[in-house]
Each structure stands twice: as structure tokens, then as C-alpha cells.
Design a protein around this motif. Sequence first.
Motif, PDB file in Angstrom:
ATOM      1  N   PRO A 264      30.093  38.117  61.103  1.00 31.61           N
ATOM      2  CA  PRO A 264      30.807  39.469  60.601  1.00 31.61           C
ATOM      3  C   PRO A 264      32.267  39.450  60.317  1.00 31.61           C
ATOM      4  N   GLU A 265      32.974  38.640  61.125  1.00 26.97           N
ATOM      5  CA  GLU A 265      34.350  38.370  60.938  1.00 26.97           C
ATOM      6  C   GLU A 265      34.680  37.810  59.323  1.00 26.97           C
ATOM      7  N   ARG A 266      33.874  36.639  59.105  1.00 26.89           N
ATOM      8  CA  ARG A 266      33.884  36.290  57.725  1.00 26.89           C
ATOM      9  C   ARG A 266      33.749  37.182  56.617  1.00 26.89           C
ATOM     10  N   ALA A 267      32.657  37.946  56.920  1.00 25.18           N
ATOM     11  CA  ALA A 267      32.123  38.834  55.793  1.00 25.18           C
ATOM     12  C   ALA A 267      33.381  39.813  55.662  1.00 25.18           C
ATOM     13  N   ILE A 268      33.865  40.200  56.686  1.00 26.46           N
ATOM     14  CA  ILE A 268      35.042  41.496  56.599  1.00 26.46           C
ATOM     15  C   ILE A 268      36.053  40.692  55.846  1.00 26.46           C
ATOM     16  N   LEU A 269      36.457  39.481  56.199  1.00 22.37           N
ATOM     17  CA  LEU A 269      37.396  39.070  55.608  1.00 22.37           C
ATOM     18  C   LEU A 269      37.413  39.006  54.151  1.00 22.37           C
TER      19      LEU A 269
ATOM     20  N   VAL B 213      35.440  40.335  52.259  1.00 26.29           N
ATOM     21  CA  VAL B 213      35.512  41.669  51.366  1.00 26.29           C
ATOM     22  C   VAL B 213      36.839  42.130  51.232  1.00 26.29           C
ATOM     23  N   LEU B 214      37.700  42.130  52.150  1.00 28.42           N
ATOM     24  CA  LEU B 214      39.177  42.551  52.313  1.00 28.42           C
ATOM     25  C   LEU B 214      39.899  41.598  51.259  1.00 28.42           C
ATOM     26  N   ALA B 215      39.745  40.230  51.394  1.00 25.67           N
ATOM     27  CA  ALA B 215      40.552  39.506  50.371  1.00 25.67           C
ATOM     28  C   ALA B 215      40.185  39.862  49.118  1.00 25.67           C
ATOM     29  N   ALA B 216      38.802  40.019  48.636  1.00 33.90           N
ATOM     30  CA  ALA B 216      38.478  40.278  47.332  1.00 33.90           C
ATOM     31  C   ALA B 216      39.077  41.864  46.849  1.00 33.90           C
TER      32      ALA B 216
ATOM     33  N   THR C  44      38.334  35.397  43.773  1.00 34.04           N
ATOM     34  CA  THR C  44      38.557  35.255  45.371  1.00 34.04           C
ATOM     35  C   THR C  44      37.286  35.128  46.027  1.00 34.04           C
ATOM     36  N   LEU C  45      36.259  35.998  45.587  1.00 31.05           N
ATOM     37  CA  LEU C  45      34.949  36.111  46.117  1.00 31.05           C
ATOM     38  C   LEU C  45      34.484  34.544  46.302  1.00 31.05           C
ATOM     39  N   TRP C  46      34.146  34.417  45.012  1.00 39.17           N
ATOM     40  CA  TRP C  46      33.491  32.893  44.816  1.00 39.17           C
ATOM     41  C   TRP C  46      34.236  31.959  45.606  1.00 39.17           C
TER      42      TRP C  46
ATOM     43  N   LEU D 285      33.786  32.436  49.493  1.00 41.11           N
ATOM     44  CA  LEU D 285      32.257  32.057  49.801  1.00 41.11           C
ATOM     45  C   LEU D 285      31.784  30.739  49.793  1.00 41.11           C
ATOM     46  N   GLY D 286      32.729  29.992  48.691  1.00 42.71           N
ATOM     47  CA  GLY D 286      32.294  28.319  48.569  1.00 42.71           C
ATOM     48  C   GLY D 286      33.162  27.721  49.587  1.00 42.71           C
ATOM     49  N   TRP D 287      34.313  28.180  50.056  1.00 42.13           N
ATOM     50  CA  TRP D 287      34.919  27.654  51.268  1.00 42.13           C
ATOM     51  C   TRP D 287      34.373  27.872  52.461  1.00 42.13           C
ATOM     52  N   PHE D 288      33.716  28.963  52.745  1.00 42.80           N
ATOM     53  CA  PHE D 288      33.107  28.976  53.819  1.00 42.80           C
ATOM     54  C   PHE D 288      31.696  28.338  54.045  1.00 42.80           C
ATOM     55  N   GLY D 289      31.287  28.202  53.026  1.00 42.44           N
ATOM     56  CA  GLY D 289      30.183  27.450  52.941  1.00 42.44           C
ATOM     57  C   GLY D 289      30.178  26.070  53.330  1.00 42.44           C
ATOM     58  N   ARG D 290      31.259  25.301  52.929  1.00 47.14           N
ATOM     59  CA  ARG D 290      31.674  23.888  53.146  1.00 47.14           C
ATOM     60  C   ARG D 290      32.086  23.867  54.607  1.00 47.14           C
ATOM     61  N   HIS D 291      32.485  24.852  55.301  1.00 45.00           N
ATOM     62  CA  HIS D 291      33.210  24.864  56.597  1.00 45.00           C
ATOM     63  C   HIS D 291      32.604  25.617  57.477  1.00 45.00           C
ATOM     64  N   PRO D 292      31.402  25.042  58.152  1.00 48.98           N
ATOM     65  CA  PRO D 292      30.423  25.907  58.995  1.00 48.98           C
ATOM     66  C   PRO D 292      31.411  26.385  60.090  1.00 48.98           C
ATOM     67  N   GLN D 293      30.936  27.291  60.789  1.00 51.08           N
ATOM     68  CA  GLN D 293      31.653  28.086  61.907  1.00 51.08           C
ATOM     69  C   GLN D 293      31.415  27.011  62.969  1.00 51.08           C
ATOM     70  N   PRO D 294      32.392  27.005  63.951  1.00 51.73           N
ATOM     71  CA  PRO D 294      32.349  26.006  65.247  1.00 51.73           C
ATOM     72  C   PRO D 294      31.490  26.909  66.191  1.00 51.73           C
TER      73      PRO D 294
END
Length: 59
Positions: A3-8, A10-13, A45-47, A50-59
Motif C-alpha cells: 500500500p505504501e508503494r501504491a500511495i507513493l 499515485v501521489l507522484a503521478a 512518472t507512473l510508468w 512501476l518499472g522501478w518498483f518491479g525491478r526492486h522487490p520489497q525486502p
Amino acid sequence: MSPERAILTVLAATSAISIATGLMLADGSTWPSALLTGLAAGGATLWGLLGWFGRHPQP
């Protein structure tokens, strides 16, 4: 996606859309052209996030 990444994301876009649209309007552009530019900036920004978060999984 967490949820934190999703909110970030949406807010950035949303911020990118607002800033780009405002800058285009301040430059004297018409509102449809400014809105299209803002939506393009938000989409990029959205693209990118999302690409960056896809390459860097959450620990």
C-alpha cells in the motif's frame, strides 16, 4: 505492490500532472494542450515508478 508503494506512485503521478499542467499554463499555453502535457508527464512518472518498483522487490 504494498500500500505504501501504491500511495507513493499515485501521489507522484498526481504531482507530476499538476506541476506540468501549471507550468504549461504559466507559459501561456491553452488549457487542452497544457492538460495533455500534464497527463503525458504523469503517465511517464507512473510508468517509470512501476518499472522501478518491479525491478526492486520489497525486502
